[in-house]
Design a protein around this motif. Structure first.
Motif, PDB file in Angstrom:
ATOM      1  N   SER A   1     -41.485   3.685 -26.472  1.00 39.36           N
ATOM      2  CA  SER A   1     -40.881   2.386 -26.179  1.00 39.36           C
ATOM      3  C   SER A   1     -40.919   1.474 -27.400  1.00 39.36           C
ATOM      4  O   SER A   1     -41.644   1.733 -28.353  1.00 39.36           O
ATOM      5  CB  SER A   1     -41.660   1.675 -25.074  1.00 39.36           C
ATOM      6  OG  SER A   1     -41.539   2.369 -23.881  1.00 39.36           O
ATOM      7  N   CYS A   2     -40.132   0.395 -27.296  1.00 34.03           N
ATOM      8  CA  CYS A   2     -40.173  -0.641 -28.318  1.00 34.03           C
ATOM      9  C   CYS A   2     -40.553  -1.951 -27.634  1.00 34.03           C
ATOM     10  O   CYS A   2     -39.910  -2.366 -26.667  1.00 34.03           O
ATOM     11  CB  CYS A   2     -38.811  -0.755 -28.996  1.00 34.03           C
ATOM     12  SG  CYS A   2     -38.765  -2.052 -30.242  1.00 34.03           S
ATOM     13  N   PHE A   3     -41.617  -2.580 -28.133  1.00 31.05           N
ATOM     14  CA  PHE A   3     -42.097  -3.843 -27.574  1.00 31.05           C
ATOM     15  C   PHE A   3     -41.794  -4.973 -28.572  1.00 31.05           C
ATOM     16  O   PHE A   3     -41.728  -4.734 -29.782  1.00 31.05           O
ATOM     17  CB  PHE A   3     -43.614  -3.778 -27.335  1.00 31.05           C
ATOM     18  CG  PHE A   3     -44.012  -2.681 -26.372  1.00 31.05           C
ATOM     19  CD1 PHE A   3     -44.049  -2.924 -25.005  1.00 31.05           C
ATOM     20  CD2 PHE A   3     -44.346  -1.409 -26.832  1.00 31.05           C
ATOM     21  CE1 PHE A   3     -44.403  -1.918 -24.111  1.00 31.05           C
ATOM     22  CE2 PHE A   3     -44.701  -0.402 -25.946  1.00 31.05           C
ATOM     23  CZ  PHE A   3     -44.737  -0.657 -24.581  1.00 31.05           C
ATOM     24  N   ALA A   4     -41.659  -6.176 -28.044  1.00 37.72           N
ATOM     25  CA  ALA A   4     -41.412  -7.340 -28.917  1.00 37.72           C
ATOM     26  C   ALA A   4     -42.188  -8.545 -28.388  1.00 37.72           C
ATOM     27  O   ALA A   4     -42.441  -8.645 -27.187  1.00 37.72           O
ATOM     28  CB  ALA A   4     -39.919  -7.652 -28.967  1.00 37.72           C
ATOM     29  N   ASN A   5     -42.529  -9.450 -29.292  1.00 31.90           N
ATOM     30  CA  ASN A   5     -43.215 -10.689 -28.872  1.00 31.90           C
ATOM     31  C   ASN A   5     -42.243 -11.869 -28.875  1.00 31.90           C
ATOM     32  O   ASN A   5     -42.660 -13.013 -28.865  1.00 31.90           O
ATOM     33  CB  ASN A   5     -44.414 -10.992 -29.789  1.00 31.90           C
ATOM     34  CG  ASN A   5     -43.977 -11.422 -31.170  1.00 31.90           C
ATOM     35  OD1 ASN A   5     -42.848 -11.169 -31.575  1.00 31.90           O
ATOM     36  ND2 ASN A   5     -44.882 -12.079 -31.903  1.00 31.90           N
TER      37      ASN A   5
ATOM     38  N   MET B   1     -50.831  -8.844 -28.150  1.00 30.59           N
ATOM     39  CA  MET B   1     -49.830  -9.583 -28.932  1.00 30.59           C
ATOM     40  C   MET B   1     -48.760 -10.229 -28.058  1.00 30.59           C
ATOM     41  O   MET B   1     -47.689 -10.565 -28.554  1.00 30.59           O
ATOM     42  CB  MET B   1     -49.188  -8.636 -29.955  1.00 30.59           C
ATOM     43  CG  MET B   1     -50.127  -8.213 -31.072  1.00 30.59           C
ATOM     44  SD  MET B   1     -49.349  -7.174 -32.321  1.00 30.59           S
ATOM     45  CE  MET B   1     -49.377  -5.586 -31.509  1.00 30.59           C
ATOM     46  N   ALA B   2     -49.065 -10.409 -26.777  1.00 35.25           N
ATOM     47  CA  ALA B   2     -48.121 -11.048 -25.847  1.00 35.25           C
ATOM     48  C   ALA B   2     -46.737 -10.420 -25.930  1.00 35.25           C
ATOM     49  O   ALA B   2     -45.711 -11.121 -26.001  1.00 35.25           O
ATOM     50  CB  ALA B   2     -48.050 -12.558 -26.117  1.00 35.25           C
ATOM     51  N   MET B   3     -46.705  -9.102 -25.918  1.00 36.76           N
ATOM     52  CA  MET B   3     -45.427  -8.412 -26.090  1.00 36.76           C
ATOM     53  C   MET B   3     -44.872  -7.945 -24.749  1.00 36.76           C
ATOM     54  O   MET B   3     -45.628  -7.674 -23.822  1.00 36.76           O
ATOM     55  CB  MET B   3     -45.610  -7.187 -26.985  1.00 36.76           C
ATOM     56  CG  MET B   3     -46.185  -7.536 -28.336  1.00 36.76           C
ATOM     57  SD  MET B   3     -46.195  -6.114 -29.399  1.00 36.76           S
ATOM     58  CE  MET B   3     -44.911  -6.568 -30.513  1.00 36.76           C
TER      59      MET B   3
END
Ligand SMILES: C[S@@+](CC[C@H](N)C(=O)[O-])C[C@H]1O[C@@H](n2cnc3c(N)ncnc32)[C@H](O)[C@@H]1O
Length: 218
Positions: free
Chosen positions: A207-211, A187-189
């Protein structure tokens, strides 16, 4: 020989225990429906580890900010995938109360369907395409916390997220740091600075990932 001879008979004690169990279950259902039960107990068989309140509030603040940024369309739609704790905290926001955001919870545990009947959609990541047709490509923001730290689970959850999200959907993913490579490839995060915490401490590095570029995490 009568038709009933083959049917095993339960003892009076077993019947009494069964009846008590059913009454207790019924009482729990009624308490969930009436809102008396504030917090649903973690069921570790379902890999349930609830966020602590501060984590929930920070994720909700980011979710609301991300949903309202960039588009005038209202209500902005937010989907919680396998992250049921957040629903109560979204309900507390002004943006929810004033109808600027609309919420849907995709969750496997049907107890949340009793607690949040209008916003609950039964969801099993093992069947990632089993989603209501009217909800496809509708979400501005999705926050997901899949149950297992396994590639299969993240690949399937990501499949659902792609189906549910608009083309520019903003996604927050809370999961173990060891899933970073999959999150990036699927997801390209990127990994954000925000570290989700749990009410009952987890040993895992979480962890927290974001796109997208998050708006409220420093
Ligand atoms: C690691 S917990 C995340 C919960 C989150 N930390 C919170 O506080 O809301 C995993 C979630 O996945 C849900 N879950 C369990 N089995 C699932 C399945 N087969 N498909 C989708 N979700 C599932 C659990 O009920 C739980 O809500």
């Amino acid at each position: 020989m009568s038709d009933t001879d083959d049917i095993p008979q339960l003892s009076a004690d077993t019947l009494a225990a069964l009846s008590m169990f059913q009454a207790e279950q019924q009482e729990k259902i009624e308490q969930l429906q009436s809102g008396i039960i504030e917090k649903i107990d973690e069921d570790w068989q379902l890999s349930q580890f609830w966020y602590d309140d501060e984590t929930s509030r920070k994720l909700v603040a980011e979710g609301v900010a991300a949903a309202l940024e960039g588009s005038e369309a209202r209500p902005a739609r937010i989907g919680c995938v396998s992250s049921p704790t957040l629903v109560k905290f979204f309900h507390e926001t002004e943006e929810y109360k004033t109808g600027q955001i609309q919420l849907t919870l995709f969750e496997f545990d049907d107890r949340f369907g009793l607690k949040f009947p209008t916003e609950f959609v039964h969801y099993d990541y093992k069947h990632p395409t089993d989603l209501p047709a009217e909800l496809l490509a509708k979400f501005d923001v999705i926050i997901a916390d899949p149950p297992f730290l396994a590639a299969e689970c993240l690949i399937k959850t990501a499949h659902s997220i792609r189906l549910l999200g608009k083309s520019d959907v903003k996604v927050l993913l809370c999961t173990g740091a060891i899933m970073e490579d999959y999150a990036s490839r699927l997801m390209a995060m990127h990994r954000t600075s925000f570290e989700p915490r749990h009410a009952n401490n987890l040993a895992n590095d979480f962890s927290c990932f974001a796109n997208y570029q998050t708006l409220t995490f420093c």
